[in-house]
Design a protein around this motif. Structure first.
Motif, PDB file in Angstrom:
ATOM      1  N   SER A   1       0.831  -1.229   0.000  1.00  0.00           N
ATOM      2  CA  SER A   1       0.000   0.000   0.000  1.00  0.00           C
ATOM      3  C   SER A   1       0.853   1.262   0.000  1.00  0.00           C
ATOM      4  CB  SER A   1      -0.946   0.008   1.209  1.00  0.00           C
ATOM      5  OG  SER A   1      -1.821  -1.086   1.149  1.00  0.00           O
ATOM      6  N   THR A   2       1.883   1.240  -0.837  1.00  0.00           N
ATOM      7  CA  THR A   2       2.813   2.367  -0.896  1.00  0.00           C
ATOM      8  C   THR A   2       2.448   3.315  -2.030  1.00  0.00           C
ATOM      9  OG1 THR A   2       4.629   1.028  -0.039  1.00  0.00           O
ATOM     10  CG2 THR A   2       5.253   2.989  -1.286  1.00  0.00           C
ATOM     11  N   TYR A   3       2.461   4.599  -1.720  1.00  0.00           N
ATOM     12  CA  TYR A   3       2.299   5.608  -2.762  1.00  0.00           C
ATOM     13  C   TYR A   3       3.660   6.091  -3.234  1.00  0.00           C
ATOM     14  CZ  TYR A   3      -2.711   6.191  -1.950  1.00  0.00           C
ATOM     15  OH  TYR A   3      -4.064   5.993  -1.851  1.00  0.00           O
ATOM     16  N   THR A   4       3.766   6.188  -4.548  1.00  0.00           N
ATOM     17  CA  THR A   4       4.932   6.802  -5.192  1.00  0.00           C
ATOM     18  C   THR A   4       4.397   7.972  -6.000  1.00  0.00           C
ATOM     19  OG1 THR A   4       6.079   4.690  -5.352  1.00  0.00           O
ATOM     20  CG2 THR A   4       6.789   6.396  -6.883  1.00  0.00           C
ATOM     21  N   TYR A   5       5.143   9.054  -6.018  1.00  0.00           N
ATOM     22  CA  TYR A   5       4.653  10.255  -6.708  1.00  0.00           C
ATOM     23  C   TYR A   5       5.606  10.650  -7.825  1.00  0.00           C
ATOM     24  CZ  TYR A   5       1.750  10.380  -2.578  1.00  0.00           C
ATOM     25  OH  TYR A   5       0.864  10.029  -1.587  1.00  0.00           O
ATOM     26  N   LEU A   6       5.006  10.921  -8.970  1.00  0.00           N
ATOM     27  CA  LEU A   6       5.756  11.410 -10.123  1.00  0.00           C
ATOM     28  C   LEU A   6       5.454  12.894 -10.298  1.00  0.00           C
ATOM     29  CD1 LEU A   6       7.268  11.128 -12.865  1.00  0.00           C
ATOM     30  CD2 LEU A   6       5.115  10.404 -13.847  1.00  0.00           C
ATOM     31  N   LEU A   7       6.483  13.710 -10.306  1.00  0.00           N
ATOM     32  CA  LEU A   7       6.308  15.143 -10.543  1.00  0.00           C
ATOM     33  C   LEU A   7       7.188  15.530 -11.718  1.00  0.00           C
ATOM     34  CD1 LEU A   7       5.909  14.721  -7.287  1.00  0.00           C
ATOM     35  CD2 LEU A   7       5.901  17.183  -7.282  1.00  0.00           C
ATOM     36  N   GLY A   8       6.618  16.328 -12.607  1.00  0.00           N
ATOM     37  CA  GLY A   8       7.385  16.716 -13.787  1.00  0.00           C
ATOM     38  C   GLY A   8       7.235  18.193 -14.087  1.00  0.00           C
ATOM     39  N   CYS A   9       8.272  18.751 -14.725  1.00  0.00           N
ATOM     40  CA  CYS A   9       8.238  20.144 -15.175  1.00  0.00           C
ATOM     41  C   CYS A   9       7.708  20.157 -16.605  1.00  0.00           C
ATOM     42  CB  CYS A   9       9.639  20.735 -15.106  1.00  0.00           C
ATOM     43  SG  CYS A   9       9.790  22.263 -16.068  1.00  0.00           S
ATOM     44  N   PRO A  10       6.613  20.862 -16.859  1.00  0.00           N
ATOM     45  CA  PRO A  10       6.045  20.865 -18.203  1.00  0.00           C
ATOM     46  C   PRO A  10       6.882  21.639 -19.221  1.00  0.00           C
ATOM     47  CG  PRO A  10       4.773  22.304 -16.731  1.00  0.00           C
ATOM     48  CD  PRO A  10       5.834  21.649 -15.897  1.00  0.00           C
TER      49      PRO A  10
ATOM     50  N   ALA B   1      11.806  15.216 -14.685  1.00  0.00           N
ATOM     51  CA  ALA B   1      10.889  14.637 -13.699  1.00  0.00           C
ATOM     52  C   ALA B   1      11.638  14.056 -12.520  1.00  0.00           C
ATOM     53  CB  ALA B   1      10.057  13.551 -14.365  1.00  0.00           C
ATOM     54  N   LEU B   2      10.884  13.821 -11.448  1.00  0.00           N
ATOM     55  CA  LEU B   2      11.416  13.134 -10.273  1.00  0.00           C
ATOM     56  C   LEU B   2      10.347  12.177  -9.748  1.00  0.00           C
ATOM     57  CD1 LEU B   2      10.004  14.460  -7.508  1.00  0.00           C
ATOM     58  CD2 LEU B   2      11.403  16.388  -8.199  1.00  0.00           C
ATOM     59  N   LEU B   3      10.800  11.192  -8.998  1.00  0.00           N
ATOM     60  CA  LEU B   3       9.889  10.261  -8.332  1.00  0.00           C
ATOM     61  C   LEU B   3      10.159  10.327  -6.836  1.00  0.00           C
ATOM     62  CD1 LEU B   3      10.231   7.143 -10.663  1.00  0.00           C
ATOM     63  CD2 LEU B   3       8.063   8.287 -10.166  1.00  0.00           C
TER      64      LEU B   3
ATOM     65  N   VAL C   1      16.811  22.824   3.114  1.00  0.00           N
ATOM     66  CA  VAL C   1      17.454  22.863   1.792  1.00  0.00           C
ATOM     67  C   VAL C   1      16.393  23.050   0.717  1.00  0.00           C
ATOM     68  CG1 VAL C   1      18.623  21.383   0.088  1.00  0.00           C
ATOM     69  CG2 VAL C   1      19.501  21.542   2.408  1.00  0.00           C
ATOM     70  N   ARG C   2      16.680  23.934  -0.246  1.00  0.00           N
ATOM     71  CA  ARG C   2      15.755  24.155  -1.360  1.00  0.00           C
ATOM     72  C   ARG C   2      16.381  23.591  -2.624  1.00  0.00           C
ATOM     73  NH1 ARG C   2      11.889  28.181  -0.340  1.00  0.00           N
ATOM     74  NH2 ARG C   2      11.710  28.553  -2.561  1.00  0.00           N
ATOM     75  N   LEU C   3      15.576  22.884  -3.395  1.00  0.00           N
ATOM     76  CA  LEU C   3      16.068  22.261  -4.626  1.00  0.00           C
ATOM     77  C   LEU C   3      15.171  22.668  -5.779  1.00  0.00           C
ATOM     78  CD1 LEU C   3      16.730  18.800  -3.012  1.00  0.00           C
ATOM     79  CD2 LEU C   3      18.493  20.247  -4.003  1.00  0.00           C
TER      80      LEU C   3
ATOM     81  N   LEU D   1      10.063  23.049 -11.256  1.00  0.00           N
ATOM     82  CA  LEU D   1       9.721  22.455  -9.950  1.00  0.00           C
ATOM     83  C   LEU D   1      10.676  22.992  -8.893  1.00  0.00           C
ATOM     84  CD1 LEU D   1       9.419  18.645 -10.876  1.00  0.00           C
ATOM     85  CD2 LEU D   1       7.538  20.270 -10.577  1.00  0.00           C
ATOM     86  N   GLU D   2      10.108  23.434  -7.788  1.00  0.00           N
ATOM     87  CA  GLU D   2      10.951  23.888  -6.677  1.00  0.00           C
ATOM     88  C   GLU D   2      10.410  23.266  -5.415  1.00  0.00           C
ATOM     89  OE1 GLU D   2      11.706  28.061  -6.131  1.00  0.00           O
ATOM     90  OE2 GLU D   2      11.420  28.409  -8.281  1.00  0.00           O
TER      91      GLU D   2
END
Ligand SMILES: [Fe+2]
Length: 232
Positions: free
Chosen positions: A12-21, A26-28, A96-98, A103-104
């Protein structure tokens, strides 16, 4: 932002995909080893290139996909500096800011479930790993867990975010997908109104839960970025 919430049913693990349009980078967050083929397909379908995998902590219940993704796609593994992993590419600490394209995000150190738990805050949402779950929180009885520390992390780092901030947890066992800081402050059974720090510590210290099924394999493997032979 491009956003997908992906689910691994065995744990029951959530993984999140975020991407810069704009840059298609992208990152996971918290990828699971058994799902790597699925992540590669989603990334391909969306035309995204994977740059980072962000771990919210060293998991005890499943094996991270960060090492496999690094081998296949060249992504970099990001973990907190206290995680003790053998193969990180980037160690982070509180505040820390990345940035990746548009995406920030900010790293919030939220220990207590484990000593190296972090939450990642992006714009209107926060990814809380196992620190804050919907209506609950992660257990605090192994991996240097500490109930008082978890209470402080949640109250000082998460419950001080804007109340409309979306909360995306590392797991949910009832099919809930998202919450808000306001909802957790008002309705969370373990942490909501009227629950003092000492109430919370007593509750967590009395849970007496069985160990996760795969902990003895998962933790050593995850300290090696998901290399299963490290667990033998
Ligand atoms: Fe966990």
């Amino acid at each position: 932002m491009i956003f997908r919430q992906l689910f691994e049913p065995e744990t029951s693990t959530y993984t999140y995909l975020l991407g810069c349009p704009v840059t298609q980078r992208a990152l996971l967050i918290d990828p699971v080893a058994s799902e790597v083929d699925a992540y590669v397909s989603v990334l391909k379908a969306l035309g995204l290139r994977l740059f980072y995998t962000l771990e919210t902590h060293v998991h005890a219940d499943h094996i991270t996909g960060s090492g496999l993704l690094r081998e296949r796609l060249g992504s970099q593994s990001v973990v907190h500096q206290a995680a003790g992993t053998l193969c990180p590419d980037l160690l982070v600490s509180d505040g820390v800011r990345l940035q990746l394209g548009s995406l920030e995000w900010t790293v919030l150190y939220t220990p207590g479930h484990t000593q190296s738990c972090v939450s990642y805050r992006f714009e209107d949402r926060v990814f809380t790993g196992d620190a804050l779950l919907i209506g609950g929180c992660g257990r605090t009885d192994f991996q240097q867990g500490n109930a008082g520390q978890l209470f402080d992390s949640i109250h000082q780092k998460l419950f001080t975010l804007p109340p409309d901030t979306l909360v995306y947890p590392g797991h949910d066992y009832q099919g809930q997908t998202v919450s808000t800081i306001r909802q957790e402050m008002q309705k969370n059974n373990r942490l909501g109104p009227g629950v003092s720090r000492s109430d919370f510590v007593a509750l967590m210290d009395g849970l007496d839960l069985p160990l996760p099924k795969h902990i003895h394999a998962a933790v050593p493997a995850n300290l090696a970025c998901g290399k299963v032979d490290a667990a033998i």
